[in-house]
Motif scaffolding. Structure first.
Motif, PDB file in Angstrom:
ATOM      1  N   UNK A  16     -17.094   8.003 -33.007  1.00 43.26           N
ATOM      2  CA  UNK A  16     -16.131   9.043 -32.659  1.00 43.26           C
ATOM      3  C   UNK A  16     -14.709   8.484 -32.604  1.00 43.26           C
ATOM      4  N   UNK A  17     -14.551   7.331 -31.974  1.00 44.28           N
ATOM      5  CA  UNK A  17     -13.222   6.711 -31.898  1.00 44.28           C
ATOM      6  C   UNK A  17     -12.718   6.337 -33.286  1.00 44.28           C
ATOM      7  N   UNK A  18     -13.600   5.804 -34.124  1.00 40.91           N
ATOM      8  CA  UNK A  18     -13.206   5.454 -35.494  1.00 40.91           C
ATOM      9  C   UNK A  18     -12.774   6.683 -36.274  1.00 40.91           C
ATOM     10  N   UNK A  57      -8.985   7.318 -37.868  1.00 44.70           N
ATOM     11  CA  UNK A  57      -8.751   7.633 -39.285  1.00 44.70           C
ATOM     12  C   UNK A  57      -8.101   9.002 -39.440  1.00 44.70           C
ATOM     13  N   UNK A  58      -8.461   9.912 -38.555  1.00 44.45           N
ATOM     14  CA  UNK A  58      -7.981  11.295 -38.663  1.00 44.45           C
ATOM     15  C   UNK A  58      -6.525  11.439 -38.226  1.00 44.45           C
ATOM     16  N   UNK A  59      -6.124  10.735 -37.179  1.00 50.24           N
ATOM     17  CA  UNK A  59      -4.825  11.018 -36.578  1.00 50.24           C
ATOM     18  C   UNK A  59      -3.805   9.881 -36.693  1.00 50.24           C
ATOM     19  N   UNK A  60      -4.234   8.646 -36.833  1.00 51.46           N
ATOM     20  CA  UNK A  60      -3.258   7.555 -36.867  1.00 51.46           C
ATOM     21  C   UNK A  60      -2.381   7.578 -38.111  1.00 51.46           C
ATOM     22  N   UNK A  61      -2.920   7.744 -39.335  1.00 49.49           N
ATOM     23  CA  UNK A  61      -2.032   7.791 -40.521  1.00 49.49           C
ATOM     24  C   UNK A  61      -0.965   8.883 -40.446  1.00 49.49           C
ATOM     25  N   UNK A  62      -1.312  10.147 -40.080  1.00 51.80           N
ATOM     26  CA  UNK A  62      -0.235  11.141 -39.959  1.00 51.80           C
ATOM     27  C   UNK A  62       0.783  10.790 -38.878  1.00 51.80           C
ATOM     28  N   UNK A  63       0.320  10.179 -37.790  1.00 52.92           N
ATOM     29  CA  UNK A  63       1.239   9.808 -36.723  1.00 52.92           C
ATOM     30  C   UNK A  63       2.206   8.731 -37.198  1.00 52.92           C
ATOM     31  N   UNK A  64       1.687   7.710 -37.899  1.00 50.21           N
ATOM     32  CA  UNK A  64       2.568   6.670 -38.424  1.00 50.21           C
ATOM     33  C   UNK A  64       3.531   7.231 -39.453  1.00 50.21           C
ATOM     34  N   UNK A  65       3.052   8.188 -40.250  1.00 52.23           N
ATOM     35  CA  UNK A  65       3.939   8.811 -41.239  1.00 52.23           C
ATOM     36  C   UNK A  65       5.092   9.535 -40.558  1.00 52.23           C
ATOM     37  N   UNK A  66       4.790  10.240 -39.451  1.00 50.71           N
ATOM     38  CA  UNK A  66       5.848  10.957 -38.721  1.00 50.71           C
ATOM     39  C   UNK A  66       6.773   9.978 -38.000  1.00 50.71           C
ATOM     40  N   UNK A  67       6.188   8.939 -37.424  1.00 53.42           N
ATOM     41  CA  UNK A  67       6.988   8.005 -36.644  1.00 53.42           C
ATOM     42  C   UNK A  67       7.884   7.123 -37.501  1.00 53.42           C
ATOM     43  N   UNK A  68       7.359   6.649 -38.642  1.00 53.73           N
ATOM     44  CA  UNK A  68       8.049   5.591 -39.380  1.00 53.73           C
ATOM     45  C   UNK A  68       8.355   5.976 -40.825  1.00 53.73           C
ATOM     46  N   UNK A  69       7.324   6.239 -41.596  1.00 55.88           N
ATOM     47  CA  UNK A  69       7.484   6.307 -43.046  1.00 55.88           C
ATOM     48  C   UNK A  69       8.300   7.503 -43.521  1.00 55.88           C
ATOM     49  N   UNK A  70       8.181   8.647 -42.849  1.00 53.87           N
ATOM     50  CA  UNK A  70       8.942   9.833 -43.251  1.00 53.87           C
ATOM     51  C   UNK A  70      10.059  10.153 -42.270  1.00 53.87           C
ATOM     52  N   UNK A  71      10.411   9.216 -41.439  1.00 57.18           N
ATOM     53  CA  UNK A  71      11.417   9.471 -40.406  1.00 57.18           C
ATOM     54  C   UNK A  71      12.826   9.304 -40.962  1.00 57.18           C
ATOM     55  N   UNK A  72      13.766   9.988 -40.331  1.00 51.11           N
ATOM     56  CA  UNK A  72      15.190   9.835 -40.621  1.00 51.11           C
ATOM     57  C   UNK A  72      15.803   8.986 -39.519  1.00 51.11           C
ATOM     58  N   UNK A  73      16.620   8.013 -39.895  1.00 49.56           N
ATOM     59  CA  UNK A  73      17.147   7.048 -38.942  1.00 49.56           C
ATOM     60  C   UNK A  73      18.643   7.158 -38.731  1.00 49.56           C
ATOM     61  N   UNK A  74      19.345   7.746 -39.677  1.00 45.81           N
ATOM     62  CA  UNK A  74      20.799   7.818 -39.608  1.00 45.81           C
ATOM     63  C   UNK A  74      21.237   9.271 -39.723  1.00 45.81           C
ATOM     64  N   UNK A  75      22.222   9.649 -38.898  1.00 52.01           N
ATOM     65  CA  UNK A  75      22.768  10.995 -38.973  1.00 52.01           C
ATOM     66  C   UNK A  75      23.653  11.283 -37.779  1.00 52.01           C
ATOM     67  N   UNK A  76      24.409  12.361 -37.890  1.00 49.61           N
ATOM     68  CA  UNK A  76      25.315  12.755 -36.809  1.00 49.61           C
ATOM     69  C   UNK A  76      24.883  14.043 -36.133  1.00 49.61           C
ATOM     70  N   UNK A  77      23.873  14.714 -36.684  1.00 50.74           N
ATOM     71  CA  UNK A  77      23.345  15.929 -36.068  1.00 50.74           C
ATOM     72  C   UNK A  77      21.941  16.167 -36.606  1.00 50.74           C
ATOM     73  N   UNK A  78      21.299  17.174 -36.095  1.00 53.81           N
ATOM     74  CA  UNK A  78      19.933  17.467 -36.530  1.00 53.81           C
ATOM     75  C   UNK A  78      19.883  17.881 -37.992  1.00 53.81           C
TER      76      UNK A  78
END
Length: 366
Positions: free
Chosen positions: A41-43, A47-68
């Motif tokens: 169950x943990x595995x 597999x189900x939630x960690x890849x999308x979470x990493x994608x939101x946190x890091x890979x598809x994130x925006x790092x620079x900007x002055x507004x939303x």
């Protein structure tokens, strides 16, 4: 081959030496039907939630900007953190004087290192520096000796959180020891005063203490006397933490066998000598987990200073998500804030484990 070798065959290697990774995985994760179900169950969840979470946190994130509006990738908008990073760290501290804060932050690990780690070189000089660090930091942050004054009302963010948390930690431990000893005193007047203080402080929430220190404390001062708002908060936080610390330390004192007190008396030691050399070292060692838990709770409770108009790290976070330029980014702001709190709290808990392992004398099950 000798006669002894024929009678006593070679022993197999210990079981622990023959355990490999696959054996460890099979016994720890799939040793029974229940553990197998939980492991699968943990595995699946990983597999189900960690890849999308990493994608939101890091890979598809925006790092620079002055507004939303500058965040268009669909991932996390970390631009809110990078754009307001100075506000998160030092609050409203004047930009041209921020170098003073960075010096204080740089010296902090040095002072803590010499206090917490014994094997550092030149430790005697390091401890002397650590003793003067609070004074050096106060001069750097508030001003003096040629530095322009910076009002504490402009302090904020992580700076304010560290000032409140570290001050409460440093003050509450010795004051808690005094209160614990006072509560166990044979003198009724001292014992009663300590009991009243401890039970009163522990009977009300920290919000009430902060409110009283901010509003009621000035009423007890001589007419015309003013007291800094942050100083009032530090007094309230320190007194609140010391009451809880006193009970933690009292539990350690009560766990010391009576024979230790009798041994101190047999050696001809006075009360303070026996406490300093025999009783307190053992009591404090026993209650290290409780002491560190109190420190961690205190560090997190500093966020309540917002109710008296002080903007700590969480206060800056709450103000950020109401800014029209960054509205709707509460997830990013609170994830960053939680990560900062976790780093400091986790560091304290790990040092607690290190200290327990270092001080155990064979009575601790490893």
């Amino acid at each position: 081959m000798s006669f002894t070798d024929e009678l006593i065959p070679p022993s197999p290697p210990p079981a622990s030496a023959r355990v490999n990774l696959l054996t460890l995985i099979r016994t720890r994760l799939f040793g029974s039907i229940g553990s197998t179900i939980v492991s699968v169950l943990i595995l699946y969840l990983l597999i189900r939630y960690v890849p999308p979470l990493l994608n939101w946190l890091i890979f598809s994130a925006d790092w620079i900007g002055t507004s939303r509006e500058d965040c268009t990738s669909g991932g996390a908008c970390w631009a809110v953190i990078t754009a307001r990073f100075r506000l998160f760290i030092v609050g409203f501290y004047p930009a041209e004087q921020v170098w003073r804060v960075w010096i204080a932050f740089t010296l902090l690990p040095v002072a803590l290192g010499y206090c917490l780690v014994e094997k550092l070189p030149y430790r005697r000089y390091g401890l002397t520096f650590a003793g003067f660090y609070p004074l050096i930091t106060a001069i750097l942050l508030a001003g003096g000796l040629g530095l322009p004054e910076v009002a504490t009302s402009k302090w904020g963010g992580l700076l304010l959180t560290l000032v409140c948390g570290l001050t409460g930690i440093v003050v509450s431990l010795p004051l808690g020891v005094i209160l614990a000893l006072g509560r166990r005193s044979n003198l009724p007047a001292i014992s009663s005063l300590c009991v009243i203080f401890i039970e009163f402080i522990r009977g009300v929430p920290l919000i009430t203490i902060l409110f009283m220190s901010s509003v009621m404390l000035p009423l007890f001062l001589p007419p015309g006397t003013t007291m800094d708002q942050m100083l009032r908060a530090l007094v309230g936080i320190s007194l609140f933490a010391s009451a809880y610390m006193a009970e933690v330390i009292r539990s350690g004192l009560q766990s010391i066998p009576k024979g230790q007190y009798e041994a101190a008396d047999a050696l001809g030691l006075g009360y303070w000598q026996s406490m300093r050399l025999i009783i307190l070292p053992q009591a404090l060692k026993i209650v290290i987990p409780g002491i560190v838990s109190t420190f961690i709770s205190l560090f997190k409770d500093t966020s309540l200073v917002l109710i008296i108009g002080l903007y700590d790290l969480l206060g800056i976070a709450n103000a950020t998500i109401t800014d029209t330029k960054w509205i709707g980014l509460s997830n990013e702001v609170y994830v960053f804030t939680a990560l900062v709190y976790w780093v400091f709290c986790f560091s304290m808990s790990r040092y607690s484990l290190y200290l327990e392992d270092k001080l155990h004398k064979g009575h601790k099950k490893k």
